[in-house]
Scaffold this active site. Structure first.
Site, PDB file in Angstrom:
ATOM      1  N   GLU A  82     122.408  45.211  36.336  1.00 29.05           N
ATOM      2  CA  GLU A  82     122.872  44.287  37.112  1.00 29.05           C
ATOM      3  C   GLU A  82     122.451  42.591  36.848  1.00 29.05           C
ATOM      4  O   GLU A  82     123.324  41.823  37.197  1.00 29.05           O
ATOM      5  CB  GLU A  82     121.934  44.453  38.327  1.00 29.05           C
ATOM      6  CG  GLU A  82     121.976  43.672  39.556  1.00 29.05           C
ATOM      7  CD  GLU A  82     123.243  44.036  40.521  1.00 29.05           C
ATOM      8  OE1 GLU A  82     123.806  44.847  40.511  1.00 29.05           O
ATOM      9  OE2 GLU A  82     123.363  43.486  41.440  1.00 29.05           O
ATOM     10  N   ASP A  83     121.471  42.373  36.285  1.00 28.87           N
ATOM     11  CA  ASP A  83     120.855  41.233  36.238  1.00 28.87           C
ATOM     12  C   ASP A  83     120.721  40.557  34.634  1.00 28.87           C
ATOM     13  O   ASP A  83     120.486  39.168  34.544  1.00 28.87           O
ATOM     14  CB  ASP A  83     119.303  41.246  36.716  1.00 28.87           C
ATOM     15  CG  ASP A  83     119.182  41.395  38.023  1.00 28.87           C
ATOM     16  OD1 ASP A  83     120.422  41.242  38.660  1.00 28.87           O
ATOM     17  OD2 ASP A  83     118.388  41.628  38.551  1.00 28.87           O
TER      18      ASP A  83
END
Ligand code: MN
Length: 728
Positions: A82-83
């Site tokens: 996700e990051d």
């Protein structure tokens, strides 16, 4: 909140029991840490801590819970996809599919979570209701479980959420409240469902802290002040009871029942009473071996302290609806304060802890919800059991959630969740939103793409219904053969619509439908009256009207016709040619496939007789009864082989004619519809004249209903003008 000391990977590893710290487990966890650490390097959380502290904390919680190394590794990696620029492919190369699968699952849940948050913010913007209804929250919880594919994904998500809740103070008050509401509505109950009580309590307490900050502080302070006194009080009573039970020779486990902030708050709200009245009630729980011991202990408790009238409940003799059993009593303790005592056996305790909590079932819940509850209860016991067992494979298998796949969770374009039974279509979706949307539904887009109305929705689909101003439902939607609807709600709404139409119109439509069906099946000789009688209608108009507004569909008509056929089978052979009489082909000879077989004349075996095969010289196999004297007197028994009666062919060949405008792929489409119905094509001829194709097929069908289904589906395809039974 006090600042936590920074975690390190060795803190995580320490939480893993020593005997499970295998080299491969440690290597995996350390490698996961290294990759996560590098990926998140240089980034800080809103709280100012290095970002890696968050995945470390999640992994710490997972290790503490006794989860397997894959799950702990996935906990460390849960935010990288996700990051950061680490993608699934890289994870797959580094860790293989097991860890990647879990990380992918958490990432997918994150997407759903974001979608929900957007929608929640939309509500806030519109100043509409803030809290979700219990039913909606329940759907969301089920969706999280169903979509995670593996319950470990949910557990990682819970660890993630718990740490985020612990460090929530860095966010704006508005965001804090939103996040806390969601935790309270969805995640704390999920933890409860999974039997992770410790997390459940903490999630609830932390939510309360942001939802009702004043109440939270009041209760927390009050508890702080009274804690030592209270604990001493409870402990004294436990000691006294323990001593007496020992004297009486009764084995039992006695413990205090701590109350956490949220439960006190909840009870104060529900009963409308002040803190003292809730908190000052202390409780202890006694768990023993047998039912008889429960009653003996009750007697001892009542002899030690004065029972409070009307506070005794015998849930052993009369269990609660959810199966809960225990003895409940309240006594005036040595210090004059109320002491609640619960007494139960170990078995009752298990049911109480893992059994079906009644408040989980909302009123609409039917059998399906019951099944869901059972599965959840089972999973919960497995999580608990995981603490005691080391058989990782069995555990991991059990965590798969394929069996939750009885619902699909879809979204409106605005992100509202719509929960439907599996197999539902856009039409079901439309009727769920609003009857008018259903009636006027003309098409649908799923995830931005146009799809046909018999498309089966999948979890996560975003569904947009296209309507026309003066739309009306189609009678085809009611035909189960075409698979347009799954839910009874849609079916009832559509029928209602037709029922409201003019009766004359319905009678007219109904007559047409019956006629078309009879023609399709080549059975025009059967009168409408005969069919009406089978449906127990005295008046033909009433029957036609029932067909017209969809109470009776063409499938049911076909089945009834099959019934007539069976009744009249002896006199009138409606299906030509007649079913073949059982022949020698019906015998399967095991192990000698292809050998010629014939029935022995000496004993004339019949289907049902116990039989055996005799391998002749040059004339294949002869089938005898097992008790045939020739077999019993046989010398060279190595010529005998095991045979049995095969199933008699149950299909009947039926000639069918299909006319269509010829086009590419026509034939393969038709044959795949037929084979999807499980029908064998015995022969096929095609004739094309001036672009019109005529197909003559011989289909081996089981019954008329099956034929009707296949023909209906074929006729629904574009360019096909007619598909019907063909009698020359
Ligand atoms: Mn996270």
């Amino acid at each position: 909140m006090t600042k936590q000391p920074l975690l390190s990977i060795s803190d995580v590893i320490e939480r893993i029991p020593a005997h499970r710290r295998t080299n491969s487990a440690l290597a995996l966890i350390n490698r996961a840490y290294t990759i996560a650490e590098q990926a998140h390097a240089g980034k800080n959380r809103d709280s100012g801590e290095p970002f890696i502290q968050h995945p470390l904390a999640a992994a710490f919680l997972l290790a503490d819970l006794g989860m397997d190394p894959d799950t702990i590794a996935a906990g460390l990696l849960h935010d990288v996809v996700e990051d950061t620029d680490v993608d699934l492919e890289k994870l797959d190369r580094e860790f293989g599919s097991h860890v990647t699968y879990l990380v992918d699952g958490v990432t997918k849940l994150k997407e759903i979570e974001d979608q929900l948050q957007e929608e929640q913010q939309g509500r806030v913007a519109q100043k509409s209701v803030k809290s979700r209804s219990e039913q909606e929250a329940e759907s969301l919880r089920k969706m999280f479980i169903a979509m995670s594919e593996d319950i470990r994904v949910v557990i990682i998500k819970l660890a993630d959420r718990l740490h985020n809740m612990r460090t929530l103070s860095a966010l704006s008050p508005e965001r804090q409240r939103e996040y806390a509401h969601e935790t309270h509505d969805i995640f704390a109950p999920l933890a409860n469902r999974l039997g992770i009580w410790q997390w459940k309590w903490e999630l609830e307490d932390l939510s309360l802290r942001y939802i009702a900050p004043n109440a939270y502080t009041d209760i927390a302070t009050a508890i702080e002040e009274r804690l030592p006194e209270r604990e001493r009080g409870v402990q004294q009573h436990i000691d006294i009871l323990r001593r007496r039970l020992k004297e009486e020779g009764i084995e039992a486990d006695i413990s205090g029942r701590p109350k956490h902030i949220y439960s006190i708050y909840h009870k104060m709200q529900r009963k409308g009473v002040p803190f003292q009245q809730i908190y000052d009630i202390r409780g202890i729980r006694v768990i023993t071996n047998t039912e008889a011991d429960c009653y003996r202990i009750l007697g001892i408790v009542h002899s030690l302290w004065n029972p409070i009238p009307r506070e005794f409940d015998d849930y052993i003799a009369t269990p609660k609806d959810n199966g809960y059993q225990s003895l409940h009593t309240a006594v005036k303790g040595g210090d004059g304060k109320t002491l609640e005592v619960q007494i139960r056996t170990w078995e009752m305790h298990r049911t109480a802890e893992y059994g079906i909590a009644s408040h989980w079932r909302y009123k609409e819940g039917g059998r399906q919800d019951q099944e869901f509850e059972n599965k959840i209860a089972w999973i919960r016991s497995l999580v608990e059991w995981r603490k005691e067992t080391d058989d990782a494979n069995e555990f991991i298998d059990a965590m798969k959630t394929d069996f939750f796949r009885d619902r699909v969770y879809t979204f409106t374009p605005k992100g509202k969740l719509v929960d439907l039974p599996i197999g539902s279509t856009p039409i079901d979706f439309a009727y769920r939103i609003h009857t008018e949307i259903g009636n006027r539904c003309r098409g649908a887009r799923v995830n931005g793409k146009m799809i046909s109305l018999d498309y089966q929705l999948k979890s996560g689909d975003q569904v947009e219904i296209l309507t026309t101003r003066h739309g009306r439902p189609s009678r085809d939607w009611l035909n189960p053969a075409l698979g347009y609807i799954k839910t009874s709600r849609a079916r009832n709404k559509i029928r209602q619509w037709f029922r409201r139409q003019d009766r004359e119109q319905n009678i007219f439509q109904g007559r047409e439908i019956v006629e078309r069906e009879l023609k399709r099946l080549g059975m025009e000789q059967i009168g409408h009256e005969a069919i009406a009688r089978l449906f127990e209608y005295d008046r033909i108009e009433d029957f036609h009207a029932a067909v017209g507004f969809g109470d009776i569909n063409s499938q049911q008509i076909a089945s009834k016709i099959a019934e007539i056929r069976r009744q009249e089978e002896q006199e009138t052979q409606l299906l030509e040619p007649p079913p073949p009489t059982p022949t020698i082909e019906g015998i399967q000879v095991q192990g000698t496939g292809g050998l010629l077989t014939r029935l022995a004349r000496c004993c004339n075996p019949l289907p049902g007789n116990d039989i055996i095969g005799y391998v002749t010289r040059g004339r294949g196999v002869t089938i005898h009864r097992r008790d045939c004297p020739n077999i019993l007197n046989l010398q060279d028994s190595e010529r005998l082989i095991e045979v049995n009666w095969g199933t008699r062919p149950q299909t009947v060949p039926v000639a069918v004619r299909i006319t269509a405008y010829d086009r590419h792929g026509l034939l393969s489409e038709i044959s795949s519809i037929i084979s999807d119905e499980g029908i064998n094509i015995a022969s096929l001829q095609q004739k094309t004249e001036q672009n019109i194709a005529t197909l003559y097929l011989t289909l081996e069908i089981k019954d008329i209903a099956q034929l009707s289904r296949a023909l209906t589906k074929i006729e629904r395809r574009p360019n096909i003008t007619e598909a019907r039974r063909y009698t020359s």
